[in-house]
Design a protein around this motif. Structure first.
Motif, PDB file in Angstrom:
ATOM      1  N   VAL A  31       1.427   8.402   4.603  1.00  0.00           N
ATOM      2  CA  VAL A  31       2.246   7.254   4.172  1.00  0.00           C
ATOM      3  C   VAL A  31       1.438   5.954   4.216  1.00  0.00           C
ATOM      4  O   VAL A  31       1.601   5.082   3.372  1.00  0.00           O
ATOM      5  N   ARG A  32       0.527   5.834   5.190  1.00  0.00           N
ATOM      6  CA  ARG A  32      -0.248   4.577   5.212  1.00  0.00           C
ATOM      7  C   ARG A  32      -1.177   4.498   4.000  1.00  0.00           C
ATOM      8  O   ARG A  32      -1.474   3.430   3.493  1.00  0.00           O
ATOM      9  N   ARG A  33      -1.595   5.655   3.500  1.00  0.00           N
ATOM     10  CA  ARG A  33      -2.404   5.623   2.281  1.00  0.00           C
ATOM     11  C   ARG A  33      -1.528   5.429   1.037  1.00  0.00           C
ATOM     12  O   ARG A  33      -2.001   4.953   0.014  1.00  0.00           O
ATOM     13  N   LEU A  34      -0.282   5.802   1.156  1.00  0.00           N
ATOM     14  CA  LEU A  34       0.639   5.534   0.053  1.00  0.00           C
ATOM     15  C   LEU A  34       0.684   4.026  -0.192  1.00  0.00           C
ATOM     16  O   LEU A  34       0.703   3.554  -1.325  1.00  0.00           O
ATOM     17  N   TYR A  35       0.649   3.289   0.900  1.00  0.00           N
ATOM     18  CA  TYR A  35       0.616   1.820   0.788  1.00  0.00           C
ATOM     19  C   TYR A  35      -0.604   1.374  -0.026  1.00  0.00           C
ATOM     20  O   TYR A  35      -0.485   0.572  -0.960  1.00  0.00           O
ATOM     21  N   ASP A  36      -1.779   1.899   0.359  1.00  0.00           N
ATOM     22  CA  ASP A  36      -3.004   1.478  -0.333  1.00  0.00           C
ATOM     23  C   ASP A  36      -2.919   1.776  -1.828  1.00  0.00           C
ATOM     24  O   ASP A  36      -3.363   0.987  -2.657  1.00  0.00           O
ATOM     25  N   ASN A  37      -2.367   2.930  -2.151  1.00  0.00           N
ATOM     26  CA  ASN A  37      -2.251   3.313  -3.561  1.00  0.00           C
ATOM     27  C   ASN A  37      -1.196   2.479  -4.278  1.00  0.00           C
ATOM     28  O   ASN A  37      -1.393   2.031  -5.408  1.00  0.00           O
ATOM     29  N   TRP A  38      -0.077   2.281  -3.609  1.00  0.00           N
ATOM     30  CA  TRP A  38       1.018   1.509  -4.221  1.00  0.00           C
ATOM     31  C   TRP A  38       0.546   0.099  -4.551  1.00  0.00           C
ATOM     32  O   TRP A  38       0.779  -0.435  -5.624  1.00  0.00           O
ATOM     33  N   LYS A  39      -0.110  -0.475  -3.573  1.00  0.00           N
ATOM     34  CA  LYS A  39      -0.585  -1.852  -3.717  1.00  0.00           C
ATOM     35  C   LYS A  39      -1.511  -1.978  -4.939  1.00  0.00           C
ATOM     36  O   LYS A  39      -1.479  -2.967  -5.655  1.00  0.00           O
ATOM     37  N   ARG A  40      -2.314  -0.965  -5.161  1.00  0.00           N
ATOM     38  CA  ARG A  40      -3.276  -1.037  -6.270  1.00  0.00           C
ATOM     39  C   ARG A  40      -2.698  -0.643  -7.617  1.00  0.00           C
ATOM     40  O   ARG A  40      -3.088  -1.184  -8.632  1.00  0.00           O
ATOM     41  N   TYR A  41      -1.824   0.351  -7.606  1.00  0.00           N
ATOM     42  CA  TYR A  41      -1.485   0.960  -8.900  1.00  0.00           C
ATOM     43  C   TYR A  41      -0.032   0.814  -9.345  1.00  0.00           C
ATOM     44  O   TYR A  41       0.324   1.291 -10.417  1.00  0.00           O
ATOM     45  N   VAL A  42       0.814   0.234  -8.518  1.00  0.00           N
ATOM     46  CA  VAL A  42       2.216   0.073  -8.949  1.00  0.00           C
ATOM     47  C   VAL A  42       2.525  -1.429  -8.954  1.00  0.00           C
ATOM     48  O   VAL A  42       2.225  -2.118  -7.968  1.00  0.00           O
ATOM     49  N   PRO A  43       3.115  -1.907 -10.049  1.00  0.00           N
ATOM     50  CA  PRO A  43       3.292  -3.362 -10.130  1.00  0.00           C
ATOM     51  C   PRO A  43       4.515  -3.912  -9.368  1.00  0.00           C
ATOM     52  O   PRO A  43       5.176  -4.816  -9.854  1.00  0.00           O
ATOM     53  N   THR A  44       4.792  -3.379  -8.180  1.00  0.00           N
ATOM     54  CA  THR A  44       5.875  -3.958  -7.381  1.00  0.00           C
ATOM     55  C   THR A  44       5.326  -5.274  -6.806  1.00  0.00           C
ATOM     56  O   THR A  44       4.184  -5.309  -6.334  1.00  0.00           O
ATOM     57  N   GLU A  45       6.167  -6.313  -6.846  1.00  0.00           N
ATOM     58  CA  GLU A  45       5.638  -7.634  -6.470  1.00  0.00           C
ATOM     59  C   GLU A  45       5.309  -7.776  -4.982  1.00  0.00           C
ATOM     60  O   GLU A  45       4.333  -8.383  -4.601  1.00  0.00           O
ATOM     61  N   PHE A  46       6.201  -7.227  -4.173  1.00  0.00           N
ATOM     62  CA  PHE A  46       6.064  -7.443  -2.728  1.00  0.00           C
ATOM     63  C   PHE A  46       5.766  -6.095  -2.072  1.00  0.00           C
ATOM     64  O   PHE A  46       6.641  -5.238  -1.996  1.00  0.00           O
ATOM     65  N   VAL A  47       4.522  -5.877  -1.667  1.00  0.00           N
ATOM     66  CA  VAL A  47       4.164  -4.599  -1.028  1.00  0.00           C
ATOM     67  C   VAL A  47       3.481  -4.910   0.300  1.00  0.00           C
ATOM     68  O   VAL A  47       2.454  -5.582   0.333  1.00  0.00           O
ATOM     69  N   GLU A  48       4.074  -4.453   1.366  1.00  0.00           N
ATOM     70  CA  GLU A  48       3.546  -4.782   2.696  1.00  0.00           C
ATOM     71  C   GLU A  48       3.441  -3.526   3.547  1.00  0.00           C
ATOM     72  O   GLU A  48       4.096  -2.520   3.273  1.00  0.00           O
ATOM     73  N   ILE A  49       2.622  -3.629   4.573  1.00  0.00           N
ATOM     74  CA  ILE A  49       2.587  -2.542   5.567  1.00  0.00           C
ATOM     75  C   ILE A  49       2.645  -3.174   6.954  1.00  0.00           C
ATOM     76  O   ILE A  49       2.119  -4.273   7.164  1.00  0.00           O
ATOM     77  N   MET A  50       3.324  -2.507   7.854  1.00  0.00           N
ATOM     78  CA  MET A  50       3.435  -3.019   9.230  1.00  0.00           C
ATOM     79  C   MET A  50       2.653  -2.098  10.162  1.00  0.00           C
ATOM     80  O   MET A  50       2.517  -0.911   9.900  1.00  0.00           O
ATOM     81  N   SER A  51       2.203  -2.675  11.249  1.00  0.00           N
ATOM     82  CA  SER A  51       1.432  -1.904  12.220  1.00  0.00           C
ATOM     83  C   SER A  51       2.310  -1.567  13.426  1.00  0.00           C
ATOM     84  O   SER A  51       2.548  -2.397  14.291  1.00  0.00           O
ATOM     85  N   LEU A  52       2.783  -0.350  13.430  1.00  0.00           N
ATOM     86  CA  LEU A  52       3.628   0.123  14.539  1.00  0.00           C
ATOM     87  C   LEU A  52       2.726   0.743  15.601  1.00  0.00           C
ATOM     88  O   LEU A  52       1.899   1.591  15.282  1.00  0.00           O
ATOM     89  N   PRO A  53       2.875   0.322  16.861  1.00  0.00           N
ATOM     90  CA  PRO A  53       2.011   0.904  17.906  1.00  0.00           C
ATOM     91  C   PRO A  53       2.262   2.401  18.065  1.00  0.00           C
ATOM     92  O   PRO A  53       3.250   2.932  17.575  1.00  0.00           O
ATOM     93  N   ARG A  54       1.342   3.028  18.789  1.00  0.00           N
ATOM     94  CA  ARG A  54       1.481   4.458  19.087  1.00  0.00           C
ATOM     95  C   ARG A  54       2.035   4.681  20.496  1.00  0.00           C
ATOM     96  O   ARG A  54       2.276   5.799  20.903  1.00  0.00           O
ATOM     97  N   LYS A  55       2.121   3.580  21.256  1.00  0.00           N
ATOM     98  CA  LYS A  55       2.663   3.699  22.612  1.00  0.00           C
ATOM     99  C   LYS A  55       3.959   2.890  22.679  1.00  0.00           C
ATOM    100  O   LYS A  55       4.274   2.143  21.752  1.00  0.00           O
TER     101      LYS A  55
END
Ligand code: SF4
Ligand code: SF4
Lengths: 377, 432
Positions: free
Chosen positions: A104-128
């Motif tokens: 899913v985190r790579r889905l972000y990278d792909n979406w950001k580059r190849y889909v023209p959605t205006e607002f594309v963000e990713i959040m950093s959720l901790p592992r602990k």
């Protein structure tokens, strides 16, 4: 179920868009999709956005996305990305991802580059899940809030956030009421129907959803319920948004009465603490530490396993089905550990692998039948 | 004490024997590369000996992952071994395939990274030395936190204290501060559970020594730019990584090893001696090497195609030289090195831009003719980046090839299948 509420929910769960979403858009409302149940819907709702849980309902192929993902990637992001590439998510005004898993985190990278959605963000959720991680996620929430305010021209005050928390807590408690009814000896709705209700809740504005859910609860309280099943089952896994898959399980005679999944109890078994003064603090605590965690959260396996066993006995289950999408490392290992824990208590457990799109159900039928027979049901 | 009292040492002892055998084969060689291999194997045997002695004598030692600031252990004089040791350092052992099958029989599905599967197997089958404490890693891939949760779940390991630094997803100052704080907690944890004190002067010393190692590594990387490249797949990133991360982090012996490496490479570059007689293809292998069956594929690339692996994923990274002028800065830079710079962590943990930037940098600096993404079956983030990598290569006008293999299990995609695929591609691209 005869009322219109369930019909509305069915419409919402069966397709990507539904009439409630369409009229929201027609009224000038914006829709923001989000991946993973740790994205704070409350912030979206407080900004007057319709929060839309991403799924790939109706997807038939991954032909377009195959150039970006490979055959060792989970089919869920692959189908989602395929729909995005062929324009099926054009109704979205934004998409928020999370570093929830490698796919899913790579889905972000792909979406950001190849889909023209205006607002594309990713959040950093901790592992602990400790206090430092809660503090980190609070900052992430504050950053997201700022970005949303800027992009959508919204003002997200503390009061609005508190209002959104109240509203979503209400949704959660109504959904828990629905689950309460499933504890009955003859539950008034099947597992597939319950999933329809849960999925619909992720694709409609919350107020009308809550109102319809109240109506449905009134109807169900009077309903006679389903008897004659062979066994009461629980499902444990991740993204299960397809009622048809549950239906296949139930067609074999096992009634699904509860779950620990991402469209089920994981999203609503706990409430956001409304007594915490700062709403972002309250949300950070909820999403990092308090809500039932998923396998990506280190140090929580024991608590997750305990919750499964608690739900199993609360809902008087006979067996548990672990569903996992192929190539998901997190759920593979989680089920491996759960298997050990359940064996110690002689709880029957069936591990099933699946593709995001339910097809070729023959093997699923055979495995479930064999499981029921092995349980002596 | 006999092995019977320590069943967890069974594999470990056989690995030591295996490395002794390899060591005996290069011990008296005149070939400079063999002499260097002899030193690497000596480091490796030394590590096995120390850990075995610690188990037998009840002395403290640590189980770690890679890239968890090993200079801390050096400064505290704590022996350590890597939980994923067998797949990564000892994957040439003859029982690897049997162990993979045993892991599967245990219920670990075959689509889980084989390195994680094997490591889980060694924990569950009581074949890993049980340490005084564990310093783990919750990244770069989904498998890592799952492995650590199995460790926590295992009845023999459950009570062993474990610390994992939490990795933020970003590459910014806020993330550095957060991660530096996590590393400080890790140091406190080590003190608490091993009874050793962290002397900041010693840490500074170890870090300054590892700075030297990384600076020499960069110097070596410069030499690899030469045409023909002085070394191919059999010497480079993997060995440099094992010396700096596993065997001699921040220790003088490691620094000398790098000096020797440079001396060998300098001689070859000065005399225009390449890794192969006639270098025809310069390739960038953007992943780990197929450690489990390396000899079945990589020599063929050189022999058949004159294809020299000029650089690989572990080869060339902008390792930050740590500023030791203040404690604060030292922790921050240490955080940067371990979170942002270290290979694999750098690509697989972070955003896809790191893939793009690394390909662009290496293609340009090393006159690369072809970029190969081997596509290890565990590298799901990378496999979801193939479109981005392909586009990057298209812009750079360099051919890109995605393979699909298992670094440890030659049955997943057989060497013959891969050879055929690569030959076809090279021919189609007019390479070699
Ligand atoms: S099922 Fe697993 S791999 Fe797939 S999206 Fe969810 S967490 Fe990621
Ligand atoms: S997927 Fe890669 S990073 Fe993760 S354990 Fe396997 S080899 Fe290591």
């Amino acid at each position: 179920m005869t009322g219109t509420s369930f019909q509305t929910f069915t419409e919402a769960a069966q397709g990507l868009v539904n009439p409630a979403l369409q009229s929201w858009k027609a009224g000038g409302g914006k829709v923001v999709g989000y991946f993973c149940s740790a994205v704070p819907e409350e912030i979206l709702v407080a900004a007057d956005l319709l929060s839309y849980r991403m799924r790939a309902t109706g997807s038939e192929s991954t032909e377009e996305s195959d150039a970006y993902f490979s055959n060792i990637n989970c089919s869920f992001p692959r189908h989602c990305f395929n729909l995005a590439l062929i324009g099926k998510f054009e109704f979205l005004d934004g998409v928020i991802c999370l570093n929830s898993c490698d796919h899913v985190r790579r889905l972000y990278d792909n979406w950001k580059r190849y889909v023209p959605t205006e607002f594309v963000e990713i959040m950093s959720l901790p592992r602990k899940t400790g206090p430092d991680q809660v503090a980190w996620y609070r900052e992430e929430l504050a950053l997201l809030k700022e970005k949303i305010e800027k992009h959508f021209g919204a003002e997200i005050t503390d009061d609005r956030l508190k209002g959104a928390i109240r509203l979503l807590n209400e949704t959660r408690s109504l959904q828990r009421e629905l689950y309460e009814l499933r504890k009955r000896e003859n539950p008034p709705l099947t597992g597939a129907q319950a999933l329809v209700v849960m999925v619909a809740g992720t694709a409609m504005p919350k107020e009308p959803y809550n109102a319809l859910l109240r109506e449905l609860l009134d109807e169900l309280r009077q309903a006679e319920g389903n008897g004659g099943y062979r066994a009461r089952l629980m499902v444990v896994g991740g993204i299960l948004d397809d009622p048809a898959w549950v239906q296949v399980v139930e067609d074999q005679g096992g009634l699904v009465v509860t779950d620990a999944t991402c469209f089920g109890t994981r999203t609503m078994w706990k409430q956001v603490d409304e007594s915490i003064g700062d709403p972002l603090d309250a949300l950070a605590r909820y999403y990092v530490a308090d809500r039932p965690s998923c396998p990506r959260m280190y140090g929580e396996q024991e608590r997750r396993s305990e919750l499964v066993r608690e739900l199993y006995s609360e809902f008087d289950c006979d067996g548990i089905i672990g569903e996992r999408l192929m190539f998901c490392d997190q759920w593979l290992v989680e089920h491996y550990m759960l298997d050990h824990d359940l064996k110690e208590e002689s709880i029957p457990f069936l591990k099933l692998e699946r593709d995001y799109v339910t097809s070729g159900t023959g093997q699923l039928r055979t495995r479930v039948q064999a499981f029921l027979e092995k349980m002596g049901k | 004490m006999s092995t019977d009292n320590h069943p967890e040492l069974v594999r470990y002892r056989s690995e030591r024997e295996w490395f002794k055998l390899l060591h005996s084969q290069v011990k008296d060689s005149d070939v400079p590369e063999h002499q260097l291999a002899e030193r690497t194997l000596t480091f490796c045997l030394d590590m096995y000996n120390r850990i075995i002695a610690c188990v037998e004598e009840g002395d403290p030692f640590v189980a770690t992952y890679y890239c968890s600031a090993p200079e801390l252990c050096t400064a505290m004089d704590l022996p350590w071994y890597m939980v994923m040791q067998t797949p990564f350092l000892a994957s040439s052992v003859p029982y690897l395939l049997d162990d993979i099958d045993s892991a599967e029989a245990m219920g670990l599905g075959s689509d889980l990274c084989t390195a994680i599967r094997l490591s889980i197997y060694y924990i569950e089958a009581n074949l890993s030395p049980i340490p005084s404490c564990i310093v783990g890693l919750l990244y770069p891939c989904d498998g890592a936190p799952m492995l650590h949760q199995v460790i926590q779940h295992n009845s023999k390991w459950r009570d062993i204290p474990m610390f994992n630094a939490d990795p933020p997803y970003w590459d910014d100052d806020r993330s550095l501060d957060y991660f530096a704080a996590e590393l400080r907690k890790m140091a406190q944890f080590l003190e608490q559970h091993t009874g050793r004190k962290l002397d900041m002067d010693k840490l500074k010393e170890a870090i300054e020594e590892s700075n030297k190692q990384f600076a020499l590594w960069q110097e070596y990387n410069e030499l690899r730019r030469a045409v023909p490249s002085p070394h191919g797949w059999d010497l480079g990133g993997s060995q440099c990584f094992s010396v700096t991360q596993c065997y001699r982090a921040g220790q003088k012996g490691g620094t000398d090893w790098f000096r020797k490496l440079i001396e060998i490479a300098e001689h070859k570059v000065a005399n225009k001696i390449g890794a192969v007689e006639k270098e025809r293809i310069r390739l960038f292998w953007f992943d780990l090497l197929p450690f489990g069956w390396i000899f079945d594929l990589l020599p063929w690339l050189e022999q058949e195609w004159g294809a020299v692996m000029v650089m690989d994923m572990f080869g060339n990274y902008p390792y930050t030289l740590i500023d030791t002028s203040s404690e604060e800065q030292m922790w921050r830079d240490l955080a940067k090195r371990n979170l942002f710079d270290a290979p694999m962590i750098r690509q697989a943990r972070g955003v896809a831009d790191n893939f793009v930037n690394d390909i662009a940098r290496i293609v340009k600096d090393y006159k690369i003719d072809v970029v190969i993404w081997p596509g290890h079956m565990g590298h799901k983030d990378g496999s979801a980046t193939i479109g981005i990598m392909r586009e990057t290569c298209r812009k750079l006008k360099v051919p890109f090839m995605s393979l699909g293999l298992d670094l440890f299990d030659r049955r997943y995609a057989t060497p013959d299948q891969l050879k055929e695929k690569m030959s076809e591609f090279f021919r189609a691209m007019g390479l070699g």
